[in-house]
Motif scaffolding. Sequence first.
Motif, PDB file in Angstrom:
ATOM      1  N   VAL A 206       1.205  -1.271   0.008  1.00  0.00           N
ATOM      2  CA  VAL A 206       0.419  -0.129  -0.118  1.00  0.00           C
ATOM      3  C   VAL A 206       0.901   1.306   0.252  1.00  0.00           C
ATOM      4  O   VAL A 206       0.674   2.187  -1.117  1.00  0.00           O
ATOM      5  CB  VAL A 206      -0.967  -0.167   1.414  1.00  0.00           C
ATOM      6  CG1 VAL A 206      -1.338   1.573   0.935  1.00  0.00           C
ATOM      7  CG2 VAL A 206      -1.668  -1.082   1.425  1.00  0.00           C
ATOM      8  N   PHE A 207       1.970   1.142   0.736  1.00  0.00           N
ATOM      9  CA  PHE A 207       1.980   2.740   0.831  1.00  0.00           C
ATOM     10  C   PHE A 207       3.894   2.777   0.462  1.00  0.00           C
ATOM     11  O   PHE A 207       4.932   3.708   0.218  1.00  0.00           O
ATOM     12  CB  PHE A 207       2.364   2.630   2.263  1.00  0.00           C
ATOM     13  CG  PHE A 207       0.994   2.896   3.089  1.00  0.00           C
ATOM     14  CD1 PHE A 207       0.710   4.274   2.727  1.00  0.00           C
ATOM     15  CD2 PHE A 207       0.870   2.555   4.140  1.00  0.00           C
ATOM     16  CE1 PHE A 207      -1.051   4.769   3.377  1.00  0.00           C
ATOM     17  CE2 PHE A 207      -0.657   2.389   4.275  1.00  0.00           C
ATOM     18  CZ  PHE A 207      -1.384   3.711   4.480  1.00  0.00           C
ATOM     19  N   GLU A 208       4.527   0.764   0.072  1.00  0.00           N
ATOM     20  CA  GLU A 208       6.031   1.468  -0.149  1.00  0.00           C
ATOM     21  C   GLU A 208       6.377   2.168  -1.135  1.00  0.00           C
ATOM     22  O   GLU A 208       7.510   3.258  -1.165  1.00  0.00           O
ATOM     23  CB  GLU A 208       6.369  -0.985  -0.354  1.00  0.00           C
ATOM     24  CG  GLU A 208       6.346  -1.011   0.699  1.00  0.00           C
ATOM     25  CD  GLU A 208       4.644  -1.785   0.866  1.00  0.00           C
ATOM     26  OE1 GLU A 208       3.567  -1.156   0.211  1.00  0.00           O
ATOM     27  OE2 GLU A 208       4.870  -2.854   0.869  1.00  0.00           O
ATOM     28  N   ARG A 209       6.234   2.313  -2.654  1.00  0.00           N
ATOM     29  CA  ARG A 209       5.908   3.311  -3.661  1.00  0.00           C
ATOM     30  C   ARG A 209       6.129   5.111  -2.426  1.00  0.00           C
ATOM     31  O   ARG A 209       7.530   5.588  -3.686  1.00  0.00           O
ATOM     32  CB  ARG A 209       5.171   2.923  -4.477  1.00  0.00           C
ATOM     33  CG  ARG A 209       6.097   3.834  -5.484  1.00  0.00           C
ATOM     34  CD  ARG A 209       4.936   3.645  -7.116  1.00  0.00           C
ATOM     35  NE  ARG A 209       4.877   2.156  -6.827  1.00  0.00           N
ATOM     36  CZ  ARG A 209       3.695   1.888  -7.993  1.00  0.00           C
ATOM     37  NH1 ARG A 209       3.008   2.181  -9.120  1.00  0.00           N
ATOM     38  NH2 ARG A 209       3.191   0.413  -7.741  1.00  0.00           N
ATOM     39  N   SER A 210       5.149   5.428  -2.262  1.00  0.00           N
ATOM     40  CA  SER A 210       5.387   6.657  -1.357  1.00  0.00           C
ATOM     41  C   SER A 210       6.541   6.656  -0.604  1.00  0.00           C
ATOM     42  O   SER A 210       6.462   7.686  -0.983  1.00  0.00           O
ATOM     43  CB  SER A 210       4.105   6.377  -1.130  1.00  0.00           C
ATOM     44  OG  SER A 210       2.617   6.373  -1.925  1.00  0.00           O
ATOM     45  N   ALA A 211       6.516   5.655   0.524  1.00  0.00           N
ATOM     46  CA  ALA A 211       7.532   5.881   1.665  1.00  0.00           C
ATOM     47  C   ALA A 211       8.825   5.973   0.515  1.00  0.00           C
ATOM     48  O   ALA A 211      10.038   7.116   0.650  1.00  0.00           O
ATOM     49  CB  ALA A 211       7.424   5.073   2.148  1.00  0.00           C
ATOM     50  N   ILE A 212       8.952   4.757  -0.078  1.00  0.00           N
ATOM     51  CA  ILE A 212      10.246   4.840  -1.161  1.00  0.00           C
ATOM     52  C   ILE A 212      11.007   6.444  -1.594  1.00  0.00           C
ATOM     53  O   ILE A 212      11.750   7.275  -1.784  1.00  0.00           O
ATOM     54  CB  ILE A 212      11.065   3.616  -2.074  1.00  0.00           C
ATOM     55  CG1 ILE A 212      10.797   2.434  -0.678  1.00  0.00           C
ATOM     56  CG2 ILE A 212      12.407   4.294  -2.508  1.00  0.00           C
ATOM     57  CD1 ILE A 212      11.294   1.197  -1.291  1.00  0.00           C
ATOM     58  N   ALA A 213       9.691   7.114  -3.114  1.00  0.00           N
ATOM     59  CA  ALA A 213       9.770   8.544  -2.994  1.00  0.00           C
ATOM     60  C   ALA A 213      10.522   8.911  -2.317  1.00  0.00           C
ATOM     61  O   ALA A 213      11.222  10.383  -2.769  1.00  0.00           O
ATOM     62  CB  ALA A 213       8.534   8.247  -4.173  1.00  0.00           C
ATOM     63  N   ALA A 214       9.956   9.566  -1.464  1.00  0.00           N
ATOM     64  CA  ALA A 214       9.287  10.347  -0.313  1.00  0.00           C
ATOM     65  C   ALA A 214      11.124  10.072   0.148  1.00  0.00           C
ATOM     66  O   ALA A 214      12.357  11.710   0.868  1.00  0.00           O
ATOM     67  CB  ALA A 214       8.650  10.870   1.193  1.00  0.00           C
TER      68      ALA A 214
END
Length: 98
Positions: A61-69
């Motif tokens: 759910v949140f992995e892509r957003s967390a890495i991008a940030a």
Amino acid sequence: VWWGGAGVLRGQGVPLVRIQPQYPRRAARAGTEGYVTMSLVINPDGTVRDAKVTDAQPRGVFERSAIAAILKWKFKPRVIDGQPVEQSATQTLNFTLN
């Protein structure tokens, strides 16, 4: 603000610039909250590389957003003998709805 902030940082790095992750729309609509824990390398100039997810709830759910940030964050580098050095760290980003 949707982002719950940073959890514990293991290592010497102190975040100087924190970019909030994008809260996934589907998760926001569903009221889903969670966290992502990542291992990362802080370069001598304070930039981040090699961010890898080590744990996430719920998964997918949140992995892509967390890495991008986290790749946009800037840390105060660890200094040894007056020279900034590369270091490994662990960071947790919490995703919470207000």
